[in-house]
Every structure is written in structure tokens, then in C-alpha cells.
Design an enzyme around this catalytic site. Structure first.
Site, PDB file in Angstrom:
ATOM      1  N   ASP A  31       0.861  -1.172   0.000  1.00  0.00           N
ATOM      2  CA  ASP A  31       0.000   0.000   0.000  1.00  0.00           C
ATOM      3  C   ASP A  31       0.913   1.243   0.000  1.00  0.00           C
ATOM      4  OD1 ASP A  31      -1.587   2.167   0.702  1.00  0.00           O
ATOM      5  OD2 ASP A  31      -2.775   1.039   2.167  1.00  0.00           O
ATOM      6  N   GLU A  81      30.156   5.711   6.384  1.00  0.00           N
ATOM      7  CA  GLU A  81      30.168   4.268   6.607  1.00  0.00           C
ATOM      8  C   GLU A  81      30.069   3.559   5.270  1.00  0.00           C
ATOM      9  OE1 GLU A  81      26.425   2.695   8.380  1.00  0.00           O
ATOM     10  OE2 GLU A  81      25.919   4.805   8.618  1.00  0.00           O
ATOM     11  N   CYS A 113      26.007   5.789  11.536  1.00  0.00           N
ATOM     12  CA  CYS A 113      25.475   7.112  11.162  1.00  0.00           C
ATOM     13  C   CYS A 113      25.927   8.227  12.098  1.00  0.00           C
ATOM     14  CB  CYS A 113      23.952   7.053  11.092  1.00  0.00           C
ATOM     15  SG  CYS A 113      23.380   5.789   9.957  1.00  0.00           S
ATOM     16  N   SER A 203      16.489  -2.040  15.977  1.00  0.00           N
ATOM     17  CA  SER A 203      17.230  -0.792  15.842  1.00  0.00           C
ATOM     18  C   SER A 203      16.362   0.397  16.252  1.00  0.00           C
ATOM     19  CB  SER A 203      17.693  -0.631  14.392  1.00  0.00           C
ATOM     20  OG  SER A 203      18.586   0.430  14.295  1.00  0.00           O
ATOM     21  N   HIS A 235      18.451  12.259  13.916  1.00  0.00           N
ATOM     22  CA  HIS A 235      18.967  11.390  12.853  1.00  0.00           C
ATOM     23  C   HIS A 235      17.744  10.755  12.199  1.00  0.00           C
ATOM     24  CE1 HIS A 235      20.788   8.323  10.580  1.00  0.00           C
ATOM     25  NE2 HIS A 235      20.433   7.332  11.382  1.00  0.00           N
TER      26      HIS A 235
HETATM   27  N1  COA Z   1      -0.839   3.133   5.919  1.00  0.00           N
HETATM   28  C1  COA Z   1      -0.173   3.794   6.903  1.00  0.00           C
HETATM   29  N2  COA Z   1       0.792   3.204   7.667  1.00  0.00           N
HETATM   30  C2  COA Z   1       1.082   1.911   7.421  1.00  0.00           C
HETATM   31  C3  COA Z   1       0.420   1.168   6.420  1.00  0.00           C
HETATM   32  C4  COA Z   1      -0.586   1.830   5.645  1.00  0.00           C
HETATM   33  N3  COA Z   1      -1.240   1.213   4.676  1.00  0.00           N
HETATM   34  N4  COA Z   1       0.932  -0.076   6.413  1.00  0.00           N
HETATM   35  C5  COA Z   1       1.887  -0.131   7.385  1.00  0.00           C
HETATM   36  N5  COA Z   1       1.972   1.078   7.990  1.00  0.00           N
HETATM   37  C6  COA Z   1       2.889   1.479   9.067  1.00  0.00           C
HETATM   38  C7  COA Z   1       3.056   0.463  10.166  1.00  0.00           C
HETATM   39  O1  COA Z   1       1.997   0.538  11.105  1.00  0.00           O
HETATM   40  C8  COA Z   1       4.391   0.879  10.744  1.00  0.00           C
HETATM   41  O2  COA Z   1       4.221   2.028  11.541  1.00  0.00           O
HETATM   42  P1  COA Z   1       4.818   2.075  13.037  1.00  0.00           P
HETATM   43  O3  COA Z   1       6.286   1.819  12.927  1.00  0.00           O
HETATM   44  O4  COA Z   1       4.496   3.450  13.504  1.00  0.00           O
HETATM   45  O5  COA Z   1       4.137   0.991  13.802  1.00  0.00           O
HETATM   46  C9  COA Z   1       5.180   1.355   9.506  1.00  0.00           C
HETATM   47  O6  COA Z   1       4.189   1.583   8.499  1.00  0.00           O
HETATM   48  C10 COA Z   1       6.165   0.344   8.970  1.00  0.00           C
HETATM   49  O7  COA Z   1       5.506  -0.878   8.805  1.00  0.00           O
HETATM   50  P2  COA Z   1       6.239  -2.241   9.182  1.00  0.00           P
HETATM   51  O8  COA Z   1       5.314  -3.367   8.895  1.00  0.00           O
HETATM   52  O9  COA Z   1       6.812  -2.135  10.563  1.00  0.00           O
HETATM   53  O10 COA Z   1       7.397  -2.192   8.093  1.00  0.00           O
HETATM   54  P3  COA Z   1       8.523  -3.207   7.749  1.00  0.00           P
HETATM   55  O11 COA Z   1       8.415  -4.496   8.483  1.00  0.00           O
HETATM   56  O12 COA Z   1       8.524  -3.271   6.277  1.00  0.00           O
HETATM   57  O13 COA Z   1       9.879  -2.499   8.287  1.00  0.00           O
HETATM   58  C11 COA Z   1      11.545  -0.872   8.793  1.00  0.00           C
HETATM   59  C12 COA Z   1      10.094  -1.107   8.366  1.00  0.00           C
HETATM   60  C13 COA Z   1      11.744   0.629   9.012  1.00  0.00           C
HETATM   61  C14 COA Z   1      11.833  -1.607  10.110  1.00  0.00           C
HETATM   62  C15 COA Z   1      12.494  -1.382   7.658  1.00  0.00           C
HETATM   63  O14 COA Z   1      12.260  -0.624   6.514  1.00  0.00           O
HETATM   64  C16 COA Z   1      13.971  -1.299   8.033  1.00  0.00           C
HETATM   65  O15 COA Z   1      14.495  -2.199   8.673  1.00  0.00           O
HETATM   66  N6  COA Z   1      14.675  -0.227   7.621  1.00  0.00           N
HETATM   67  C17 COA Z   1      16.047   0.033   8.005  1.00  0.00           C
HETATM   68  C18 COA Z   1      16.043   0.842   9.276  1.00  0.00           C
HETATM   69  C19 COA Z   1      17.455   1.228   9.687  1.00  0.00           C
HETATM   70  O16 COA Z   1      18.265   1.538   8.856  1.00  0.00           O
HETATM   71  N7  COA Z   1      17.789   1.212  10.973  1.00  0.00           N
HETATM   72  C20 COA Z   1      19.129   1.503  11.390  1.00  0.00           C
HETATM   73  C21 COA Z   1      19.497   2.906  11.385  1.00  0.00           C
HETATM   74  S1  COA Z   1      18.796   3.870  12.669  1.00  0.00           S
END
Ligand code: COA
Length: 389
Positions: A31, A81, A113, A203, A235
Site C-alpha cells: 500500500d 560508513e 550514522c 534498531s 537522525h
Molecule cells: N498506511 C499507513 N501506515 C502503514 C500502512 C498503511 N497502509 N501499512 C503499514 N503502515 C505502518 C506500520 O503501522 C508501521 O508504523 P509504526 O512503525 O508506527 O508501527 C510502519 O508503516 C512500517 O511498517 P512495518 O510493517 O513495521 O514495516 P517493515 O516491516 O517493512 O519495516 C523498517 C520497516 C523501518 C523496520 C524497515 O524498513 C527497516 O528495517 N529499515 C532500516 C532501518 C534502519 O536503517 N535502521 C538503522 C538505522 S537507525
């Protein structure tokens, strides 16, 4: 006499290509609101093979450097990095490309970072004992998680360059700072890998925990409370992350102040939302975004939260200086962002794979489509070849 030290000038660069997050969502059967609202990203920088952290840093620094300023730089601290060599530092390549004086101390800094914050604080301390010195601090990275991974939506890339000096034009840094580290495996990239390993949910929790901790540590060292801050910048590996951070402390502010801090956050995430993750540069792009999209008064205090996985966190602060808008070229940044070309998902996937090969073979890159001033033209005899237009 105490010397006022801080950020005197800032420059920003990101390459000329981007991917729209609606297109990525469609291709990954997600979505679009998950990416646009849930993650909080609208566009993601796509990095052509003709840009690496050295060229991006040079392009960012060139936004404010003049020949006279170059002659004054005494130190280059390059936070990254996604460096290009395990021995020779990106700072040496950069100093040469920018034609900085040979009498310059140049070194690369790494802690995920957090690298650019280490650079900023080391630079500030350097200038406190040498008030006429000027230090070039860089945060430049290419955030790569891999095609069709959960982290794909949080990729991006670019560079922020900062000049640190006494009597700074943009932000005077308060000397008090609060930092914390723990040995955690939330995000890391062993030397044999080109893409990071990440436990994104873990993380996020470590980030939020570190923020609470260093914010408390900062308050313990000062008489300041949330009421003394006009904005908090974070960050931003993706903009939702900072939003979660801010939400942790908002309840301690009055209602009108909560609205002000929320408005400031919106300004501080506007550019990051359209570029994606810069790793080391992300916090500083957010600072620039705040200063570009919200008018601030001299003396207003900004809190900065830096986080580098693995992990190191730091909370520090600074006060906005009169005429801070003269410290960066907002029009040039608007043009850089507005003139980018949108690529299709298929083109992005193709570009993602077009890196210099890992075997060290010679390569000639087609630089014709890259309008940047500094470009990587290829590799010969295991040495990268750079070009200034
Ligand atoms: N409309 C609105 N929001 C929606 C949605 C929709 N249709 N579908 C999902 N979401 C929201 C979820 O509720 C969630 O929100 P929340 O975190 O506030 O609960 C968010 O979108 C992300 O959804 P999620 O299912 O948790 O996503 P994911 O499993 O694909 O993972 C990350 C998201 C960020 C964990 C992933 O992209 C990642 O690991 N990124 C790297 C992060 C990183 O680099 N960290 C280290 C440096 S700090």
C-alpha cells in the site's frame, strides 16, 4: 574568554536521479501509504555509478567553498560508513579534489550514522583551542539495503558539508553534550558485504531508548528543559523514526509548545522525505531542512539527536545565529532537488546493480548523463579516477 564555536556554513548534494515511493510501493505490492505515511518517505535518491561518497562530498562542499576559504581550511574530518578503501581515507581524496592546502590534517571517521557528529564535536573542540582555525566536516553516504528487502524503502544517499569555525554564521554549539554507547547488533556491514545487515525493529527500539537516555543525561548537566527548545532535529534513517523520537518527549511540553515543536519537526523532515537516508549526513540534512523551511529568530535553541547503530548516541544543542540564512544556498538546494529526473523501478534496479565490480578490474564510466561538477569516471590499475568539470 570563551570562544563561540559552531557551524559557519553548510552545503548539500544528492545526485540527479530519484525513485518515487509510490512507484516502488506498486512494484513491491505494498500500500503506498505504508511508504508515504507509515515510513514517511516520498522520494529516494538513486545513486548513479558516477557518484561515490568522495564526489558527493566534493559537490556538497563546493556549494560554499571559495578559493580564499579553501586556503584557510586546516582540517578535514570525513564521516562515512560507505567508504571506498579500508586504508586510505576519503578525506585525502577529497582534500586533493578540492585543492585544499597540503598543510591540512585529513582523516576519515566511522561509527555508523554517528561519524559526522564525531567530526563536528572534534572540530568544535579543535577550534576552541585554535580560534582562527576552520575545519571541513563531511557526512556522506550511500544507504544500500538491497532490492526487495524490508530496508529498501529506507535507502537513499547524498552528502552534507559543514564548515566549523569560531563566531559561526549558522549555529553556535553549546559546549554541553551527552553521549552513550552500547555494544548492540542492530545494524552492521562486515567488510565482505556491500549491503548492510539490519534488524530494523530492534534498531528502532535501541534508537528510542538511546534518545531517552541522552536527553535525560543532557538535562542532568544543565538547567534546561524542553521549554528552552524551539526545535529538535533527529537522525532520520526515515522520517517516521524522528517522529517517534519527538513523540517520546512531547508530553512534557505545554500544548502550544507541543504545536510549535511539531511544526518545527515538519520543517526538519521536509528535505529528508524527498532524499531518503543519508546515514551520517541525515541529521545534518534535517538541520538544514529546518533552517530552510522555517524562519527562526536569533538565539532560538535547537536540540540535536545523533544515533549511529552498533551503537553510539549523542544529544547536544546549539543556538541559531542572526543572518543564519547567509550560511547556506537555499536556492541552489531547491534547484538541485527540482532538477532531478524520476527513474522507473526497472531503471533504479538496473542502476542499483551498476557499481564498480568487486574484482578491481579497469572500468570506464559514462559520465555524460551526470550533470554534477565532480564525478567518478572509472577505475584503472585499481585506482579510482575522479574528474572536475
Ligand atoms: N498506511 C499507513 N501506515 C502503514 C500502512 C498503511 N497502509 N501499512 C503499514 N503502515 C505502518 C506500520 O503501522 C508501521 O508504523 P509504526 O512503525 O508506527 O508501527 C510502519 O508503516 C512500517 O511498517 P512495518 O510493517 O513495521 O514495516 P517493515 O516491516 O517493512 O519495516 C523498517 C520497516 C523501518 C523496520 C524497515 O524498513 C527497516 O528495517 N529499515 C532500516 C532501518 C534502519 O536503517 N535502521 C538503522 C538505522 S537507525
Amino acid at each position: 574568554m570563551t570562544v563561540t564555536v559552531g557551524i559557519d556554513k553548510m552545503g548539500f548534494f544528492t545526485p540527479n536521479l530519484y525513485l518515487d515511493m509510490r512507484d516502488l510501493a506498486a512494484a513491491r505490492n505494498e500500500d503506498p501509504n505504508k511508504y508515504l505515511i507509515g515510513i514517511g518517505q516520498s522520494k529516494q535518491a538513486v545513486i548513479p555509478p558516477t557518484q561515490d561518497v568522495v564526489t558527493m562530498a566534493a559537490n556538497a562542499a563546493e556549494q560554499f567553498l571559495t578559493p580564499a576559504l579553501k586556503a584557510e581550511i586546516g582540517m578535514v574530518l570525513f564521516g562515512t560508513e560507505s567508504g571506498i578503501d579500508n586504508s586510505k581515507s576519503t578525506a585525502i581524496y577529497l582534500a586533493h579534489l578540492l585543492e585544499l592546502p597540503a598543510e591540512t590534517r585529513a582523516v576519515e571517521l566511522k561509527q555508523a550514522c554517528y561519524g559526522a557528529t564525531a567530526g563536528l564535536q572534534l572540530a568544535a573542540d579543535f577550534v576552541r583551542v585554535r580560534p582562527t582555525a576552520k575545519v571541513l566536516v563531511i557526512g556522506a553516504d550511500i544507504a544500500r539495503y538491497g532490492l526487495r528487502t524490508a530496508g529498501e524503502v529506507t535507502q537513499g544517499g547524498g552528502a552534507v558539508a559543514m564548515l566549523v569555525s569560531a563566531n559561526p554564521q549558522i549555529l553556535a554549539l553549546d559546549p554541553v553534550t551527552s553521549y552513550h554507547n552500547e555494544d548492540v547488533m542492530d545494524f552492521w556491514r562486515p567488510t565482505y558485504r556491500t549491503e548492510a545487515l539490519v534488524d530494523g525493529k530492534y534498531s528502532t527500539n535501541v534508537y528510542l531508548d538511546f534518545f531517552k537516555r541522552v536527553w535525560r543525561g543532557y538535562q542532568d548537566q544543565t538547567d534546561l528543559t524542553i521549554a528552552d527548545f524551539s526545535a529538535f532535529v533527529f537522525h532520520l534513517p526515515f522520517t517516521k523514526m524522528g517522529r517517534k523520537g519527538l513523540r517520546q518527549i512531547l508530553p512534557s511540553a505545554t500544548e502550544p509548545h507541543q504545536a510549535e515543536l511539531t511544526a518545527a519537526f515538519e520543517a526538519s523532515q521536509a528535505d529528508n522525505r524527498n532524499v531518503g537516508n543519508l546515514y551520517t549526513g541525515a541529521l545534518y540534512l534535517s538541520l538544514l531542512s529546518l533552517l530552510r523551511h522555517q524562519t527562526m529568530a536569533a538565539g532560538e535553541r535547537i536540540g540535536l539527536f545523533s544515533y549511529g547503530s552498533g551503537a553510539e548516541g549523542e544529544f547536544f544543542s546549539g543556538t541559531v545565529q542572526a543572518g543564519y540564512q547567509q550560511g547556506f544556498d537555499s536556492t541552489a538546494i531547491d534547484q538541485l532537488l527540482d532538477r532531478r529526473q524520476r527513474v522507473t523501478v526497472a531503471e533504479y534496479e538496473d542502476i542499483f546493480m551498476q557499481r564498480l565490480s568487486g574484482d578491481g578490474s579497469d572500468a570506464h564510466l559514462a559520465v555524460g548523463n551526470d550533470p554534477a561538477e565532480y564525478r567518478l569516471t572509472g577505475r584503472q590499475g585499481e585506482q579510482r579516477l575522479y574528474q572536475k568539470r
